[in-house]
Scaffold this motif. Structure first.
Motif, mmCIF file in Angstrom:
data_model
loop_
_atom_site.group_PDB
_atom_site.id
_atom_site.type_symbol
_atom_site.label_atom_id
_atom_site.label_comp_id
_atom_site.label_asym_id
_atom_site.label_seq_id
_atom_site.Cartn_x
_atom_site.Cartn_y
_atom_site.Cartn_z
ATOM 1 N N ALA A 1 15.566 46.345 -37.910
ATOM 2 C CA ALA A 1 16.841 46.115 -37.214
ATOM 3 C C ALA A 1 17.645 47.402 -37.196
ATOM 4 N N LEU A 2 18.527 47.511 -36.203
ATOM 5 C CA LEU A 2 19.457 48.641 -36.134
ATOM 6 C C LEU A 2 20.705 48.274 -36.937
ATOM 7 N N ASP A 3 20.673 48.548 -38.222
ATOM 8 C CA ASP A 3 21.822 48.192 -39.061
ATOM 9 C C ASP A 3 23.046 49.039 -38.733
ATOM 10 N N THR A 4 22.827 50.265 -38.275
ATOM 11 C CA THR A 4 23.933 51.142 -37.887
ATOM 12 C C THR A 4 24.119 51.051 -36.375
ATOM 13 N N PRO A 5 25.259 50.532 -35.908
ATOM 14 C CA PRO A 5 25.450 50.429 -34.452
ATOM 15 C C PRO A 5 25.474 51.804 -33.793
ATOM 16 N N LEU A 6 25.035 51.850 -32.570
ATOM 17 C CA LEU A 6 25.133 53.082 -31.786
ATOM 18 C C LEU A 6 26.593 53.359 -31.434
ATOM 19 N N PRO A 7 26.942 54.623 -31.176
ATOM 20 C CA PRO A 7 28.309 54.918 -30.750
ATOM 21 C C PRO A 7 28.600 54.425 -29.336
ATOM 22 N N ALA A 8 27.569 54.257 -28.528
ATOM 23 C CA ALA A 8 27.715 53.771 -27.152
ATOM 24 C C ALA A 8 26.346 53.299 -26.682
ATOM 25 N N PHE A 9 26.330 52.527 -25.627
ATOM 26 C CA PHE A 9 25.075 52.058 -25.046
ATOM 27 C C PHE A 9 24.713 52.858 -23.801
ATOM 28 N N HIS A 10 25.322 54.038 -23.648
ATOM 29 C CA HIS A 10 25.006 54.848 -22.478
ATOM 30 C C HIS A 10 25.197 56.322 -22.801
ATOM 31 N N ARG A 11 24.615 57.133 -22.004
ATOM 32 C CA ARG A 11 24.877 58.581 -21.992
ATOM 33 C C ARG A 11 24.438 59.091 -20.636
ATOM 34 N N ALA B 1 31.931 46.556 -22.843
ATOM 35 C CA ALA B 1 31.748 45.112 -22.740
ATOM 36 C C ALA B 1 30.695 44.596 -23.710
ATOM 37 N N ARG B 2 29.671 45.386 -23.989
ATOM 38 C CA ARG B 2 28.532 44.864 -24.726
ATOM 39 C C ARG B 2 28.461 45.287 -26.186
ATOM 40 N N LEU B 3 28.930 46.481 -26.527
ATOM 41 C CA LEU B 3 28.733 46.965 -27.887
ATOM 42 C C LEU B 3 29.450 46.104 -28.929
ATOM 43 N N PRO B 4 30.721 45.759 -28.757
ATOM 44 C CA PRO B 4 31.378 44.942 -29.800
ATOM 45 C C PRO B 4 30.724 43.576 -29.986
ATOM 46 N N ARG B 5 30.375 42.907 -28.907
ATOM 47 C CA ARG B 5 29.793 41.571 -29.014
ATOM 48 C C ARG B 5 28.429 41.612 -29.696
ATOM 49 N N THR B 6 27.561 42.487 -29.250
ATOM 50 C CA THR B 6 26.226 42.532 -29.843
ATOM 51 C C THR B 6 26.274 43.001 -31.297
ATOM 52 N N THR B 7 27.225 43.870 -31.632
ATOM 53 C CA THR B 7 27.360 44.304 -33.030
ATOM 54 C C THR B 7 27.729 43.129 -33.926
ATOM 55 N N ARG B 8 28.676 42.297 -33.490
ATOM 56 C CA ARG B 8 29.058 41.121 -34.285
ATOM 57 C C ARG B 8 27.881 40.173 -34.470
ATOM 58 N N ILE B 9 27.155 39.924 -33.396
ATOM 59 C CA ILE B 9 26.044 38.980 -33.467
ATOM 60 C C ILE B 9 24.929 39.540 -34.338
ATOM 61 N N ALA B 10 24.633 40.821 -34.215
ATOM 62 C CA ALA B 10 23.584 41.434 -35.030
ATOM 63 C C ALA B 10 23.942 41.374 -36.514
ATOM 64 N N ARG B 11 25.196 41.629 -36.852
ATOM 65 C CA ARG B 11 25.604 41.584 -38.258
ATOM 66 C C ARG B 11 25.525 40.165 -38.812
ATOM 67 N N ARG B 12 25.918 39.191 -38.008
ATOM 68 C CA ARG B 12 25.835 37.807 -38.475
ATOM 69 C C ARG B 12 24.381 37.395 -38.668
ATOM 70 N N ALA C 1 19.088 48.992 -27.620
ATOM 71 C CA ALA C 1 20.516 49.197 -27.875
ATOM 72 C C ALA C 1 20.988 48.545 -29.165
ATOM 73 N N HIS C 2 20.436 47.368 -29.503
ATOM 74 C CA HIS C 2 21.018 46.598 -30.621
ATOM 75 C C HIS C 2 19.982 45.699 -31.274
ATOM 76 N N ALA C 3 18.828 46.247 -31.626
ATOM 77 C CA ALA C 3 17.772 45.433 -32.236
ATOM 78 C C ALA C 3 18.317 44.674 -33.441
ATOM 79 N N MET C 4 18.117 43.352 -33.429
ATOM 80 C CA MET C 4 18.659 42.502 -34.487
ATOM 81 C C MET C 4 17.562 41.633 -35.073
ATOM 82 N N THR C 5 17.820 41.076 -36.227
ATOM 83 C CA THR C 5 16.874 40.147 -36.830
ATOM 84 C C THR C 5 16.857 38.855 -36.009
ATOM 85 N N PRO C 6 15.799 38.042 -36.143
ATOM 86 C CA PRO C 6 15.677 36.849 -35.288
ATOM 87 C C PRO C 6 16.412 35.624 -35.815
#
Length: 379
Positions: A263-273, A320-331, A283-288
């Motif tokens: 999993a990506l425990d450390t969030p990326l600073p952005a989902f684009h460059r 739009a996507r980074l805050p939401r996916t970060t919360r879900i990945a951490r949970r 962008a936000h690999a999370m556990t299942p």
């Protein structure tokens, strides 16, 4: 016409390709495999992802080909239920049931909506220039206004865009997935928690059942299939409640897939460059543990197509996507740690607390998912 190159022909990449195509983009999908072979066996498409698929015309046909999850819950290895959900209540609360389907079925539904010639199989991407949008493959260069990197948890594009990011880490848990014939026993969607071990049972259509299992283990336990992995599952779960041992006895060893979970425990600073957007596991690999990995990739794709008319719009996608996916990945990561507890006292406290909370607070499991499942795609 605006041109987009999508790197990766998985669920997230194909959803992005279809969504962008419907918004008027000319889309090229580069998939390194010679044929579309989705990673994993089956997928639970929750209400939030179904709503996103409705936007691109895939929701209705997917529902027709899927099994409905029905009542579900968490059990102990002896079969005792710790908590349950009610399908009728869930459908009213979120406007949809969970659709259970083979990953290959969803991939086929998406791929058949691509314009002829837009899917390039056996195409290996060597590099991406975020400034110019040039994607270099073994066959040559493709120039695009937008590049969508959906190249998975070990994304080479992510590593090139954010070289200082630590990347995915091993969670301490290995997993098995399989499709088997359904035994002649009552089946209900469930997840059973033991000491460090989890076993999930998901009934599918056509008298099939999808199962997944996890156990804490040192890294390096990765194999695609074989008798050894079936024996490992029987050794760990043979004495658990029905129908788990019966399903394992019916399982073809060639249908067992094993992977360590990262999993990506450390969030990326952005989902684009530059002109490049990262999507899904890249962008936000999370556990299942929340069943939201694929669902969040589908959300990413639909939001990206809605917000982005060109590279200048990519900051809005990240926002739009980074805050939401970060919360879900951490949970999801937290639930994974709780379900993999091994200490006997900690397991008793976990199970007792879950059972008591469920008795005191009706539909506790459903309520805890409100912010995830009540999401709606942008209008």
């Amino acid at each position: 016409m605006r041109r987009a190159t999508v790197i990766g022909g998985g669920i997230g990449g194909l959803t992005a390709a279809v969504a962008l195509q419907r918004k008027g983009w000319s889309v090229t999908v580069c998939e390194r495999a010679p044929e579309l072979r989705p990673v994993g066996a089956a997928i639970a498409v929750a209400a939030n992802a179904l709503k996103a698929l409705d936007v691109i015309g895939v929701g209705a046909p997917l529902r027709e080909l899927s099994a409905i999850q029905g009542d579900a819950g968490i059990r102990q290895p002896n079969g005792r239920w710790l908590t349950r959900t009610n399908e009728a209540v869930a459908a009213r609360r979120y406007g949809d049931s969970v659709s259970l389907v083979l990953r290959s079925t969803l991939v086929e539904l998406l791929a058949e909506r691509l314009r002829p010639g837009s899917l390039l199989l056996g195409t290996v991407v060597r590099s991406v220039d975020p400034g110019t949008g040039v994607v270099t493959t073994e066959e040559g260069e493709i120039t695009a206004d937008l590049v969508v990197a959906a190249d998975g948890i070990h994304s080479a594009v992510r590593k090139a865009l954010f070289p200082r990011h630590p990347g995915p880490v091993y969670t301490g848990v290995t997993s098995w997935r399989l499709i088997a014939p359904a035994p002649d026993l009552p089946l209900r969607a469930s997840e059973t928690w033991g000491r460090g071990r989890v076993f999930g049972v998901i009934p599918l259509a056509d008298r099939l059942v999808y199962c997944y299992a996890t156990d804490t283990a040192p890294p390096g336990g990765t194999a695609f299939a074989g008798e050894k992995e079936k024996e490992e599952l029987l050794r760990r779960f043979r004495d658990w409640h029905p129908p788990i041992p019966q399903i394992l006895e019916l399982t073809d060893p060639a249908k067992v897939i094993r992977h360590d979970l990262h999993a990506l425990d450390t969030p990326l600073p952005a989902f684009h460059r530059g002109r490049v957007a990262l999507l899904g596991d890249a962008a936000h690999a999370m556990t299942p543990n929340l069943g939201q990995g694929g669902c969040q990739a589908i959300e990413d794709a639909v939001v990206l197509a809605h917000l982005v008319d060109g590279p200048d719009d990519l900051p809005a996608y990240s926002a739009a996507r980074l805050p939401r996916t970060t919360r879900i990945a951490r949970r999801s990561r937290t639930i994974g740690r709780i379900s993999s507890l091994r200490n006997p006292l900690a397991v008793r406290l976990r199970d007792g607390g879950l059972a008591l909370s469920s008795r005191l607070i009706p539909h506790l499991m459903l309520r805890s998912m409100d912010d995830v499942l009540q999401w709606r795609p942008p209008a």
